[in-house]
Design a protein around this motif. Structure first.
Motif, PDB file in Angstrom:
ATOM      1  N   GLU A  97       0.800  -1.200   0.001  1.00  0.00           N
ATOM      2  CA  GLU A  97      -0.023  -0.057  -0.007  1.00  0.00           C
ATOM      3  C   GLU A  97       0.931   1.171  -0.140  1.00  0.00           C
ATOM      4  O   GLU A  97       0.194   2.371  -0.263  1.00  0.00           O
ATOM      5  N   HIS A  98       2.173   1.275   0.321  1.00  0.00           N
ATOM      6  CA  HIS A  98       3.140   2.468   0.465  1.00  0.00           C
ATOM      7  C   HIS A  98       3.542   2.780  -0.869  1.00  0.00           C
ATOM      8  O   HIS A  98       3.937   3.805  -0.964  1.00  0.00           O
ATOM      9  N   GLY A  99       3.586   1.758  -1.811  1.00  0.00           N
ATOM     10  CA  GLY A  99       4.625   1.994  -3.125  1.00  0.00           C
ATOM     11  C   GLY A  99       3.750   2.413  -4.092  1.00  0.00           C
ATOM     12  O   GLY A  99       2.432   2.752  -3.996  1.00  0.00           O
ATOM     13  N   LEU A 100       4.332   2.265  -5.259  1.00  0.00           N
ATOM     14  CA  LEU A 100       3.598   2.644  -6.617  1.00  0.00           C
ATOM     15  C   LEU A 100       3.531   1.492  -7.419  1.00  0.00           C
ATOM     16  O   LEU A 100       4.446   0.736  -7.522  1.00  0.00           O
ATOM     17  N   LEU A 101       2.218   1.129  -8.145  1.00  0.00           N
ATOM     18  CA  LEU A 101       2.083   0.081  -9.011  1.00  0.00           C
ATOM     19  C   LEU A 101       2.151   0.680 -10.417  1.00  0.00           C
ATOM     20  O   LEU A 101       1.252   1.344 -10.710  1.00  0.00           O
ATOM     21  N   ILE A 102       3.208   0.226 -11.085  1.00  0.00           N
ATOM     22  CA  ILE A 102       3.352   0.753 -12.420  1.00  0.00           C
ATOM     23  C   ILE A 102       3.001  -0.469 -13.282  1.00  0.00           C
ATOM     24  O   ILE A 102       3.308  -1.240 -13.492  1.00  0.00           O
ATOM     25  N   ALA A 103       1.926   0.104 -14.172  1.00  0.00           N
ATOM     26  CA  ALA A 103       1.220  -0.835 -15.041  1.00  0.00           C
ATOM     27  C   ALA A 103       1.854  -1.243 -16.192  1.00  0.00           C
ATOM     28  O   ALA A 103       2.025  -0.304 -17.228  1.00  0.00           O
ATOM     29  N   VAL A 104       2.659  -2.376 -16.228  1.00  0.00           N
ATOM     30  CA  VAL A 104       3.397  -2.821 -17.332  1.00  0.00           C
ATOM     31  C   VAL A 104       3.224  -4.171 -17.505  1.00  0.00           C
ATOM     32  O   VAL A 104       2.829  -5.017 -16.702  1.00  0.00           O
ATOM     33  N   PRO A 105       3.457  -4.653 -18.655  1.00  0.00           N
ATOM     34  CA  PRO A 105       3.184  -6.132 -19.083  1.00  0.00           C
ATOM     35  C   PRO A 105       4.023  -7.221 -18.403  1.00  0.00           C
ATOM     36  O   PRO A 105       5.185  -6.858 -18.195  1.00  0.00           O
ATOM     37  N   PRO A 106       3.629  -8.347 -18.061  1.00  0.00           N
ATOM     38  CA  PRO A 106       4.458  -9.407 -17.325  1.00  0.00           C
ATOM     39  C   PRO A 106       5.948  -9.647 -18.277  1.00  0.00           C
ATOM     40  O   PRO A 106       5.575  -9.574 -19.493  1.00  0.00           O
ATOM     41  N   GLY A 107       6.951  -9.786 -17.626  1.00  0.00           N
ATOM     42  CA  GLY A 107       7.962 -10.249 -18.328  1.00  0.00           C
ATOM     43  C   GLY A 107       8.758  -8.652 -18.820  1.00  0.00           C
ATOM     44  O   GLY A 107      10.039  -8.665 -19.306  1.00  0.00           O
ATOM     45  N   SER A 108       8.198  -7.460 -18.459  1.00  0.00           N
ATOM     46  CA  SER A 108       9.016  -6.296 -18.762  1.00  0.00           C
ATOM     47  C   SER A 108      10.109  -6.152 -17.994  1.00  0.00           C
ATOM     48  O   SER A 108      10.010  -6.697 -16.767  1.00  0.00           O
ATOM     49  N   ALA A 109      11.147  -5.259 -18.386  1.00  0.00           N
ATOM     50  CA  ALA A 109      12.223  -5.247 -17.448  1.00  0.00           C
ATOM     51  C   ALA A 109      11.925  -4.004 -16.581  1.00  0.00           C
ATOM     52  O   ALA A 109      11.398  -3.095 -16.720  1.00  0.00           O
ATOM     53  N   VAL A 110      12.484  -4.283 -15.201  1.00  0.00           N
ATOM     54  CA  VAL A 110      12.300  -3.353 -14.149  1.00  0.00           C
ATOM     55  C   VAL A 110      13.610  -2.671 -14.084  1.00  0.00           C
ATOM     56  O   VAL A 110      14.627  -3.213 -14.020  1.00  0.00           O
TER      57      VAL A 110
END
Length: 105
Positions: A6-19
């Motif tokens: 709950e404290h962070g940011l969820l960045i919508a990217v497709p599974p398998g994308s590089a972080v």
């Protein structure tokens, strides 16, 4: 509540994308952690750390030095939430990740 994410940011990217690492630092943790999935933590010094959760694989190991923009993990298929989870902490306390990212988007 929504649990530990709950404290962070969820960045919508497709599974398998590089972080990508947001800043220069040293990997403090790159392993599975309950609630976070495969979790990578980068220590940036000065009490600042960034946590990257919801991953299927870590591309770095604890002790590795990383550069800004370096790929450090790949996004998994989260059970509850899809996307890359990013959390920033200062002295162990969660901060607003949006303040940190600022105008970089």
């Amino acid at each position: 509540g929504s649990g530990v994410l709950e404290h962070g940011l969820l960045i919508a990217v497709p599974p398998g994308s590089a972080v990508h690492a947001i800043a220069y630092g040293r990997v403090a943790w790159a392993d599975f952690m309950r609630g976070f999935g495969m979790l990578v933590i980068v220590d940036h010094g000065g009490g600042y750390m960034s946590l990257y959760g919801n991953n299927e694989a870590a591309l770095v190991e604890a002790g590795d030095w990383v550069k800004p923009g370096q790929a450090i993990a790949t996004v998994g298929r989260g059970q509850q939430q899809a996307g890359a989870y990013l959390e920033i902490r200062k002295d162990g306390k969660p901060m607003d990740a949006r303040d940190w990212l600022g105008s970089r988007h």
